[in-house]
Design a protein around this motif. Structure first.
Motif, short mmCIF file in Angstrom:
data_model
loop_
_atom_site.label_atom_id
_atom_site.label_comp_id
_atom_site.label_asym_id
_atom_site.label_seq_id
_atom_site.Cartn_x
_atom_site.Cartn_y
_atom_site.Cartn_z
N GLU A 20 -0.71 16.64 5.13
CA GLU A 20 -2.02 16.32 5.72
C GLU A 20 -2.25 14.81 5.75
O GLU A 20 -2.83 14.28 6.70
CB GLU A 20 -3.16 16.99 4.92
N GLU A 21 -1.82 14.11 4.70
CA GLU A 21 -1.99 12.66 4.65
C GLU A 21 -1.16 11.99 5.74
O GLU A 21 -1.61 11.03 6.38
CB GLU A 21 -1.56 12.11 3.29
N GLN A 22 0.04 12.50 5.97
CA GLN A 22 0.89 11.91 6.99
C GLN A 22 0.41 12.26 8.40
O GLN A 22 0.75 11.57 9.35
CB GLN A 22 2.34 12.36 6.79
N LYS A 23 -0.38 13.31 8.51
CA LYS A 23 -0.93 13.70 9.82
C LYS A 23 -2.25 12.99 10.11
O LYS A 23 -2.46 12.47 11.21
CB LYS A 23 -1.13 15.21 9.87
N LEU A 24 -3.16 12.93 9.13
CA LEU A 24 -4.49 12.37 9.33
C LEU A 24 -4.55 10.86 9.17
O LEU A 24 -5.37 10.19 9.79
CB LEU A 24 -5.49 13.02 8.36
N GLY A 25 -3.70 10.32 8.30
CA GLY A 25 -3.71 8.89 8.05
C GLY A 25 -4.84 8.46 7.12
O GLY A 25 -5.70 9.25 6.74
N CYS A 26 -4.82 7.18 6.79
CA CYS A 26 -5.78 6.65 5.83
C CYS A 26 -5.83 5.13 5.98
O CYS A 26 -4.92 4.52 6.54
CB CYS A 26 -5.32 7.02 4.41
N ARG A 27 -6.90 4.52 5.47
CA ARG A 27 -7.01 3.05 5.47
C ARG A 27 -6.37 2.50 4.20
O ARG A 27 -6.53 3.06 3.12
CB ARG A 27 -8.47 2.63 5.55
N PHE A 28 -5.68 1.38 4.36
CA PHE A 28 -5.02 0.70 3.26
C PHE A 28 -5.38 -0.77 3.29
O PHE A 28 -5.60 -1.35 4.35
CB PHE A 28 -3.49 0.81 3.41
N LEU A 29 -5.40 -1.38 2.11
CA LEU A 29 -5.53 -2.83 1.97
C LEU A 29 -4.28 -3.34 1.27
O LEU A 29 -3.78 -2.71 0.34
CB LEU A 29 -6.74 -3.21 1.13
N ILE A 30 -3.79 -4.49 1.73
CA ILE A 30 -2.61 -5.10 1.11
C ILE A 30 -2.94 -6.53 0.71
O ILE A 30 -3.53 -7.28 1.49
CB ILE A 30 -1.41 -5.10 2.06
N ASP A 31 -2.54 -6.88 -0.51
CA ASP A 31 -2.59 -8.25 -1.00
C ASP A 31 -1.15 -8.68 -1.24
O ASP A 31 -0.37 -7.93 -1.86
CB ASP A 31 -3.36 -8.36 -2.31
N ILE A 32 -0.78 -9.86 -0.75
CA ILE A 32 0.57 -10.38 -0.93
C ILE A 32 0.47 -11.82 -1.42
O ILE A 32 -0.24 -12.62 -0.83
CB ILE A 32 1.38 -10.34 0.39
N GLU A 33 1.19 -12.11 -2.50
CA GLU A 33 1.29 -13.48 -3.00
C GLU A 33 2.76 -13.83 -3.14
O GLU A 33 3.54 -13.04 -3.68
CB GLU A 33 0.57 -13.61 -4.34
N VAL A 34 3.12 -15.00 -2.63
CA VAL A 34 4.50 -15.46 -2.64
C VAL A 34 4.54 -16.85 -3.25
O VAL A 34 3.82 -17.75 -2.81
CB VAL A 34 5.10 -15.49 -1.21
N GLY A 35 5.37 -17.02 -4.28
CA GLY A 35 5.52 -18.31 -4.93
C GLY A 35 6.88 -18.91 -4.63
O GLY A 35 7.89 -18.20 -4.60
N PHE A 36 6.91 -20.23 -4.39
CA PHE A 36 8.17 -20.90 -4.10
C PHE A 36 8.10 -22.35 -4.54
O PHE A 36 7.04 -22.92 -4.70
CB PHE A 36 8.52 -20.81 -2.61
N ILE A 37 9.28 -22.90 -4.74
CA ILE A 37 9.41 -24.33 -5.02
C ILE A 37 9.90 -24.97 -3.74
O ILE A 37 10.95 -24.57 -3.20
CB ILE A 37 10.39 -24.58 -6.18
N PRO A 38 9.16 -25.94 -3.20
CA PRO A 38 9.58 -26.56 -1.93
C PRO A 38 10.99 -27.15 -2.03
O PRO A 38 11.33 -27.80 -3.01
CB PRO A 38 8.54 -27.66 -1.72
N GLN A 39 11.78 -26.89 -1.02
CA GLN A 39 13.14 -27.40 -0.97
C GLN A 39 13.19 -28.81 -0.38
O GLN A 39 14.20 -29.49 -0.48
CB GLN A 39 14.01 -26.46 -0.13
#
Length: 120
Positions: A20-39
């Motif tokens: 049912e979830e794959q048929k009806l769908g749902c709302r999602f929120l995504i938070d993404i954090e990416v850390g790097f050292i500048p090259q």
């Protein structure tokens, strides 16, 4: 270290263990954090020397379009693609929240957080 972040990116998708979830769908929120050292020196002001959050958003969009049973699987796919696109990253955190999950009572969201590197 420099961190770039996207918070509250909203998607309608068809992830869920139950058919049912794959048929009806749902709302999602995504938070993404990416850390790097500048090259290189960031004073040269080139997008190619940082993590482009527009590309990170595109990765999230593409992965959210692939229906999966587990949001953990979605989170891992996002992490793997960010690592492949930006091999110089040191840390990645992806949090996916499923809004109003179909439970017996009212729940604002269920969620999962995937971290790279994995802490064992």
């Amino acid at each position: 270290m420099i961190n770039i972040a996207l918070h509250g990116a909203e998607f309608f998708a068809y992830h869920g263990f139950y058919p049912e979830e794959q048929k009806l769908g749902c709302r999602f929120l995504i938070d993404i954090e990416v850390g790097f050292i500048p090259q290189t020196d960031l004073y040269d002001d080139k997008l190619s020397h940082t993590v482009d959050y527009e590309k990170v958003y595109t990765i999230a969009c593409e992965e959210m379009k692939q229906p999966r049973k587990l949001i953990e699987t979605v989170g891992h796919a996002v992490v793997d693609r960010i690592k492949a696109q930006f091999p110089f990253v040191k840390t990645i955190q992806v949090t996916i929240k499923k809004l109003n999950p179909p439970l017996l009572g009212k729940v604002a969201y269920s969620g999962v957080t995937i971290n790279y590197p994995l802490i064992k």
